[in-house]
Design a protein around this motif. Sequence first.
Motif, PDB file in Angstrom:
ATOM      1  N   ILE A 217       0.978  -0.866   0.004  1.00  0.00           N
ATOM      2  CA  ILE A 217       0.030  -0.298  -0.275  1.00  0.00           C
ATOM      3  C   ILE A 217       1.136   1.462  -0.209  1.00  0.00           C
ATOM      4  N   THR A 218       1.954   0.882   0.940  1.00  0.00           N
ATOM      5  CA  THR A 218       2.905   2.647   0.671  1.00  0.00           C
ATOM      6  C   THR A 218       3.422   2.882   0.049  1.00  0.00           C
ATOM      7  N   THR A 219       3.750   1.519  -0.692  1.00  0.00           N
ATOM      8  CA  THR A 219       4.167   1.869  -2.458  1.00  0.00           C
ATOM      9  C   THR A 219       3.178   2.286  -2.764  1.00  0.00           C
ATOM     10  N   SER A 224       2.706   6.740  -7.040  1.00  0.00           N
ATOM     11  CA  SER A 224       1.773   7.801  -7.347  1.00  0.00           C
ATOM     12  C   SER A 224       1.712   9.202  -6.928  1.00  0.00           C
ATOM     13  N   ARG A 225       2.559   8.938  -5.590  1.00  0.00           N
ATOM     14  CA  ARG A 225       2.599  10.934  -5.420  1.00  0.00           C
ATOM     15  C   ARG A 225       3.453  11.202  -5.670  1.00  0.00           C
ATOM     16  N   ALA A 227       5.434  10.659  -8.794  1.00  0.00           N
ATOM     17  CA  ALA A 227       5.055  11.126 -10.474  1.00  0.00           C
ATOM     18  C   ALA A 227       4.675  12.572  -9.931  1.00  0.00           C
ATOM     19  N   GLY A 228       3.459  13.146  -9.090  1.00  0.00           N
ATOM     20  CA  GLY A 228       3.198  13.824  -9.495  1.00  0.00           C
ATOM     21  C   GLY A 228       1.908  14.000 -10.249  1.00  0.00           C
ATOM     22  N   PRO A 229       1.317  15.190 -10.186  1.00  0.00           N
ATOM     23  CA  PRO A 229       0.740  15.340 -10.540  1.00  0.00           C
ATOM     24  C   PRO A 229       0.157  14.687 -12.249  1.00  0.00           C
ATOM     25  N   GLY A 230      -0.284  13.926 -12.483  1.00  0.00           N
ATOM     26  CA  GLY A 230      -0.126  13.981 -13.659  1.00  0.00           C
ATOM     27  C   GLY A 230      -0.027  13.664 -14.281  1.00  0.00           C
ATOM     28  N   GLY A 231       1.809  12.900 -13.957  1.00  0.00           N
ATOM     29  CA  GLY A 231       3.100  12.360 -13.829  1.00  0.00           C
ATOM     30  C   GLY A 231       2.178  10.959 -14.524  1.00  0.00           C
ATOM     31  N   ASP A 232       3.777  10.483 -14.805  1.00  0.00           N
ATOM     32  CA  ASP A 232       3.245   9.010 -15.577  1.00  0.00           C
ATOM     33  C   ASP A 232       4.448   8.446 -14.077  1.00  0.00           C
TER      34      ASP A 232
ATOM     35  N   LEU B  43       5.694  14.002  -3.133  1.00  0.00           N
ATOM     36  CA  LEU B  43       5.465  13.354  -2.962  1.00  0.00           C
ATOM     37  C   LEU B  43       5.041  14.038  -1.395  1.00  0.00           C
ATOM     38  N   VAL B  44       5.335  15.054  -1.001  1.00  0.00           N
ATOM     39  CA  VAL B  44       5.282  15.551   0.149  1.00  0.00           C
ATOM     40  C   VAL B  44       4.400  17.123  -0.110  1.00  0.00           C
ATOM     41  N   ARG B  45       4.115  17.311  -0.946  1.00  0.00           N
ATOM     42  CA  ARG B  45       2.998  18.111  -1.265  1.00  0.00           C
ATOM     43  C   ARG B  45       1.631  17.813  -1.107  1.00  0.00           C
TER      44      ARG B  45
END
Lengths: 358, 400
Positions: A217-219, A224-225, A227-232, B43-45
């Motif tokens: 779950i952490t992975t 996903s986080r 990768a940034g918003p909309g990132g791959d 990640l931290v945003r």
Amino acid sequence: MVGNDMMPWSEKYRPQKVAQVAHQDEVVRMLSSALDDGQGNLPHLLFYGPPGTGKTSTALALCRQMFGAQHFKARVLELNASDERGIKVVRDRIKTFAQTSVPEGRITNKETGRAVPAFKIIILDEADAITTDAQTALRRTMETFSLTTRFILICNYISRIIAPLASRCAKCRFMPLPMSAMRAHLSHIASGEGLSISTQLLDHMCEASEGDMRRAITTLQSTSRMAGPGGDMDDEALVTAACLVPESVLDDFEAAVLGSCSFKDMSLVLTNIVDDGYSVSQLILQFGRRIQENTRASIAGLSDLQKSAVVLKLAEAEAQMIDGADEWLQLQDIGGRLRETVQCATNQGSLRHTIQSV
Amino acid sequence: MTGVGKMEQEHKRSGLMWVDKHRSTNLAKLEVHKALNVRLLNLVRQGDVPHLFFYGPPGAGKRTRVMGVLHELFGASAEKLRVQHRVFKLGDPPKEVEMTLVMSNHHVEMNPSDVGIKDRLVVQEMIKEIASSVPLDAFQTTKKKEQNAAGPEPQGAAAAGANTSNNSAAHKPAFKVLVLHDVDRMSRLAQQALRRTMEKYARTCRIIMLATSASKVIEPLRSRCLGVRVPLPSDTELVQVLRHVANKEGFIVTDSFGAKVVASSGRNMRRALLQLEASKSQNYPFSAEQQVTKADWELACASISDLMLVQQAPRTLLTVRQKLYDLLTHAIPADIIFHAIVANLLRQVDQELAPQLVAHAAMYEHRMQKGSKPILHLEAFCARFMQLYKAYLSAIMDLF
Ligand SMILES: Nc1ncnc2c1ncn2[C@@H]1O[C@H](COP(=O)(O)OP(=O)(O)OP(=O)(O)O)[C@@H](O)[C@H]1O
Ligand SMILES: [Mg+2]
């Protein structure tokens, strides 16, 4: 619950009911029937299994369902490794809790409409860390209060619990989660969070988590986080998030220790691996798997005797690192030994000797 | 020197040494490990960051990244640090435990392994208290109540407002951060004691752990965090940083001297900057034949290796012992001494002897970790190495 959005996902998605616990079917079945029969028939329990397989979650969910939020505080005592649990505490704190009487007559759990059982539950979580002496003291306490109190002992290694204690409990083994169960659970979370994720990446995530659902779950969250918003979301992000040693680094390691370069060149490669911060125990784990798979030329070319010598050395180093030994030195030593093993291919006698001396 | 000792020193001399003076805590601006920094920023945003576990060799920039994360989470106020030495009474019967805390309004840093096996008490009592009590300010027994941007709160509202008193700026996350240094040096029991605390108080407290060696942290703890590997900077990155610092300090690092510093620092950024600064104060402009100025402890370790290679005799052992004692009394950790001596030897001995050297070193270092008197095992290794080396030399002589 307020502010659940700020919780790390492994907590946010903690099972709240026994039936929500993934995969541990036998345990779930047994506890569900204990919940359903309404008589409050429950033996002492011993949960054991590797990290992140649902032990603590199951214990808490069981208690919550038995007593409801209303009676939880009065009926459940949770002690874990963050509490002092020497002999004195086992005697005093548990006694005090066990001795306070529960009200007589029928009490209803408003959430389920069922009767609240007439006993209390003491959860001793992370019991691996309780000393043998304190466990012995606990045995008496358990007997004394067995009419009014049930114990749930939780540990990673059942061998850490003394036999007289273990034999008083119904044992529940929590299994590492198989791919299918993790895949289903992660897909569920992914859709809850509005993520779209390829099945392939999902599979890699589950594989990388070694049966540990919390880690999976952490992975998922981190990949996903990050990768940034909309990132791959990609495999590289996954390797970073799951702390794997990339295949290319394993290749370098394999070539250095099983190949024919000089000791100094090998030593440099190994130093670089440590300087790059890779966890040596993770490297050993992944390399050990390569040996088992036996598909790569430089490994398939080794005799069975050589392979066992290699695996023995890996195991020895792993154990020493758990004792606190220096990773860089252990890795250099592994390198030295593996080279020797490969190079003494013709000399079976000395190899036997190596194996025996490990 | 490790952990809090280091962070305290850094705090005291910030603005003095280049290592600290030119440290940026803005993840977006750091020159080293750019890809990792971007991932961390992303990640931290969001406010739901998991617990983090930074691991990697000393001098890789773990703490710099932690400060970057705190900066991103809480803004500049996470950098207003204060240092407290406090004596706590922990355990039953109570024992005195002296701890150094470095803290801001949003986080507390500490190194539980500083107090030896009493670290279990620190985790069971102090850390649990910090994690479970909501506003950090409540933990400061120091004089004044922190001035809140929103103004002082009315006394009666204290309990109800506990959850928010700390982050009047609405966008700041509603949790505090506990930074634990040298988690790999913490005892087993102390590591165990952290497990449930991390889960139970996840809503109000995130934990960031730092360690050199991930292998020494128990699996249940690793399972509770996102692991972040921080490698040593590459040679190219290191040269860039040296140039950058020189530029700011208004001098020039020649290519050849830069390369020397990179080589002698073993990719360790902290060590490289310290060496650059020491070398410059020794002699500038750098001359062609100038050697990199090293720290005293590095020189001492090198001289131990050299002595053993020159003469293998009981007399040498006496000198070596004295030097080892000196190093240990200067609080250089035994495993760092061990590492340095073996690395020096490995550079100089013949190929044929190298496997034996590392095998013995690995064995004695392991014993040292299990035992309680490092000096014994360091010395035993030195004696054993000299014996090996002497036998090897005489075997070679026999060939002629
Ligand atoms: N069987 C499972 N089904 C669903 N989620 C699970 C399961 N096991 C673990 N998880 C997830 O992992 C998290 C941690 O699980 P839990 O605390 O029960 O682990 P544990 O077995 O007690 O591990 P440890 O030995 O490390 O204490 C949960 O919050 C949940 O998100
Ligand atoms: Mg648990």
